[in-house]
Design a protein around this motif. Structure first.
Motif, short mmCIF file in Angstrom:
data_model
loop_
_atom_site.label_atom_id
_atom_site.label_comp_id
_atom_site.label_asym_id
_atom_site.label_seq_id
_atom_site.Cartn_x
_atom_site.Cartn_y
_atom_site.Cartn_z
N PHE A 105 0.85 -1.19 0.00
CA PHE A 105 0.00 0.00 0.00
C PHE A 105 0.89 1.25 0.00
CE2 PHE A 105 -3.34 2.86 1.78
CZ PHE A 105 -4.38 2.52 0.92
N PRO A 106 1.70 1.43 -1.04
CA PRO A 106 2.72 2.48 -1.05
C PRO A 106 2.20 3.91 -1.18
CG PRO A 106 2.67 1.34 -3.16
CD PRO A 106 1.77 0.58 -2.25
N ILE A 107 0.88 4.09 -1.32
CA ILE A 107 0.35 5.46 -1.38
C ILE A 107 0.38 6.12 0.01
CG2 ILE A 107 -1.07 5.35 -3.45
CD1 ILE A 107 -3.39 4.47 -1.86
N VAL A 108 0.65 5.32 1.04
CA VAL A 108 0.86 5.85 2.39
C VAL A 108 2.17 5.30 2.94
CG1 VAL A 108 0.03 5.86 4.78
CG2 VAL A 108 -1.58 6.17 2.91
N SER A 109 2.97 6.15 3.53
CA SER A 109 4.25 5.70 4.11
C SER A 109 4.24 5.88 5.62
CB SER A 109 5.42 6.47 3.51
OG SER A 109 5.33 7.85 3.83
N LEU A 110 4.96 5.02 6.32
CA LEU A 110 5.08 5.08 7.77
C LEU A 110 6.55 5.20 8.12
CD1 LEU A 110 3.24 2.83 10.33
CD2 LEU A 110 5.70 3.17 10.50
N THR A 111 6.88 6.18 8.95
CA THR A 111 8.26 6.38 9.37
C THR A 111 8.34 6.40 10.89
OG1 THR A 111 8.63 7.77 7.42
CG2 THR A 111 10.30 7.86 9.14
N LEU A 112 9.29 5.67 11.45
CA LEU A 112 9.49 5.64 12.91
C LEU A 112 10.59 6.63 13.27
CD1 LEU A 112 8.83 4.31 15.64
CD2 LEU A 112 10.58 2.59 15.13
N VAL A 113 10.25 7.61 14.11
CA VAL A 113 11.19 8.64 14.54
C VAL A 113 11.40 8.52 16.05
CG1 VAL A 113 11.68 11.10 14.62
CG2 VAL A 113 10.38 10.16 12.70
N GLU A 114 12.65 8.53 16.48
CA GLU A 114 12.97 8.39 17.90
C GLU A 114 13.59 9.67 18.45
OE1 GLU A 114 15.75 5.57 20.80
OE2 GLU A 114 15.71 5.23 18.63
N ASP A 115 13.10 10.12 19.62
CA ASP A 115 13.75 11.23 20.31
C ASP A 115 14.06 10.79 21.75
OD1 ASP A 115 11.44 11.47 21.84
OD2 ASP A 115 10.60 13.05 20.58
N LEU A 116 14.35 11.75 22.63
CA LEU A 116 14.76 11.39 23.99
C LEU A 116 13.64 10.81 24.84
CD1 LEU A 116 17.04 14.47 24.82
CD2 LEU A 116 17.76 12.15 24.17
N LYS A 117 12.38 11.10 24.48
CA LYS A 117 11.26 10.67 25.31
C LYS A 117 10.36 9.63 24.64
CE LYS A 117 10.71 14.77 28.23
NZ LYS A 117 9.75 15.81 28.69
N TYR A 118 10.17 9.75 23.31
CA TYR A 118 9.15 8.94 22.67
C TYR A 118 9.63 8.36 21.34
CZ TYR A 118 6.24 11.73 25.83
OH TYR A 118 5.72 12.36 26.93
N TYR A 119 8.86 7.36 20.91
CA TYR A 119 8.92 6.90 19.53
C TYR A 119 7.68 7.46 18.85
CZ TYR A 119 12.61 3.43 20.34
OH TYR A 119 13.80 2.83 20.63
N THR A 120 7.86 8.06 17.68
CA THR A 120 6.73 8.62 16.95
C THR A 120 6.61 7.97 15.58
OG1 THR A 120 6.95 10.77 18.05
CG2 THR A 120 5.71 10.73 16.00
N LEU A 121 5.43 7.45 15.28
CA LEU A 121 5.14 6.91 13.96
C LEU A 121 4.45 8.01 13.16
CD1 LEU A 121 5.37 4.36 15.84
CD2 LEU A 121 3.89 3.21 14.21
N ARG A 122 5.06 8.42 12.08
CA ARG A 122 4.52 9.49 11.24
C ARG A 122 3.99 8.90 9.93
NH1 ARG A 122 5.45 14.94 11.16
NH2 ARG A 122 7.06 14.65 12.75
N LEU A 123 2.73 9.22 9.64
CA LEU A 123 2.12 8.76 8.39
C LEU A 123 2.09 9.91 7.38
CD1 LEU A 123 -0.90 6.76 9.85
CD2 LEU A 123 1.09 5.79 8.70
#
Length: 343
Positions: A105-123
């Protein structure tokens, strides 16, 4: 760009619940005669987007993407099982989910971003039409949220941020508070590195999913009864928890009052439909030797074993009443509502 054909089939199935002409929707695709049930088939992403756009325009619903995502609950459970068979790690499971979107389903991408407090999944999506892009991301956000919630421990529900229009209505879908953001985000605890997939929840899904599918297949007939559509929608929305009245009612283009009246005309109610589903699941689960009464009660959503046993007694009494009516030839009368309430 191509997407898995079953995604398009699911859209067409949802459109049928909205009384849309699926043959007209199929005519928007490059190959209307393709077998959408074949998981190996890939279709043009433009075909999928054309059908999605038509559904948005026809339903005129600001929550269209969330509605479709909720309808796909049962379908998404299979992916949870697939991920759990590949890894026991939540973090690795997210990467599997990311790769699944890339390939299927490549019309939507998911990226995992890590910082000091959280993991964020960005669509994100490259779709240019703003409304279509928003509803598409809403749909995938809901599915990703539900999948992650099944994999995570019960006390670690993901936090949701996205550009919703009505907070109260949106919270109904997620059963928890959501926050506004210009982006579509799923935020997770930084303990993610140490977390393993909730195997108890996965076992529950593995146990119930075949039964849910079987119940849906059994109900596939040509009946136009409104209660049949409500039952099928309820089953589709199970994850595996059974959705509540408001969550199901929002899927239909009628008010709560009309929704209830249409069911009453057919001699039933939403509560009865849910109880019938629970009763059938109860019989199915009772055949599992390793499950205790408290286990079945928990799976069916009862807080205490006593509440489940009380419901079990009620189902038996109702069955006796039905048998008595059948033997005596009596028929339970239902109200005769004016036709305008049946639309």
């Amino acid at each position: 760009m191509r997407v898995q054909g079953t995604f398009l089939k699911n859209l067409l199935d949802y459109a049928a619940f909205q009384n849309m002409d699926t043959s007209t929707l199929k005519s928007l695709t490059t190959n209307p005669n393709i077998d959408f049930n074949d998981i190996e088939k890939m279709v043009n992403a433009k075909d999928y987007l054309n059908v999605f756009q038509s559904i948005i325009e026809d339903t005129k619903n600001n929550s269209c993407g969330l509605n479709i995502g909720a309808y796909l609950n049962l379908s998404s459970l299979g992916l949870v099982l697939e991920i759990s068979l590949s890894t026991s790690s939540i973090k690795q499971g997210i990467y599997i989910l990311e790769n699944f979107l890339k390939s299927q389903f490549p019309i939507v991408s998911l990226t995992l971003v890590e910082d000091l407090k959280y993991y964020t999944l960005r669509l994100e999506s490259s779709v240019e039409n703003k409304e279509l892009k928003r509803e598409l991301l809403n749909m995938v956000l809901y599915i990703v949220y539900r999948e992650l919630k099944q994999m995570l421990p019960n006390e670690l529900a993901p936090q949701i941020k996205f550009p919703f229009s009505k907070k109260e209505e949106t919270s109904l879908f997620f059963n928890e508070e959501v926050e506004y953001s210009a982006d579509h985000l799923v935020i997770l605890s930084h303990d993610l590195d140490k977390l393993e997939i909730n195997t108890n929840k996965v076992k529950e899904i593995e146990l119930l999913l075949p039964k849910f599918v079987s119940m849906l297949n059994q109900s596939k007939n040509n009946s136009d009864e409104f209660s049949k559509y409500v039952r099928d929608m309820t089953l589709n929305m199970c994850n595996p928890e059974i959705p509540n009245f408001k969550q199901v009612q929002k899927q239909f283009t009628c008010s709560e009052r009309t929704f209830q009246r249409r069911l009453m005309v057919e001699g039933t109610s939403f509560r009865r439909i849910v109880n019938e589903i629970k009763e059938e699941l109860s019989h199915y689960l009772s055949n599992e030797k390793h499950l205790k009464t408290k286990d079945i009660a928990y799976i069916l959503g009862y807080s205490e074993s006593s509440a489940y046993l009380h419901a079990l007694k009620g189902w038996k009494n109702e069955l006796k009443l039905k048998n008595t009516e059948a033997n005596t030839g009596t028929v339970t009368q239902v109200p005769n509502f004016p036709k305008q309430y049946l639309k």
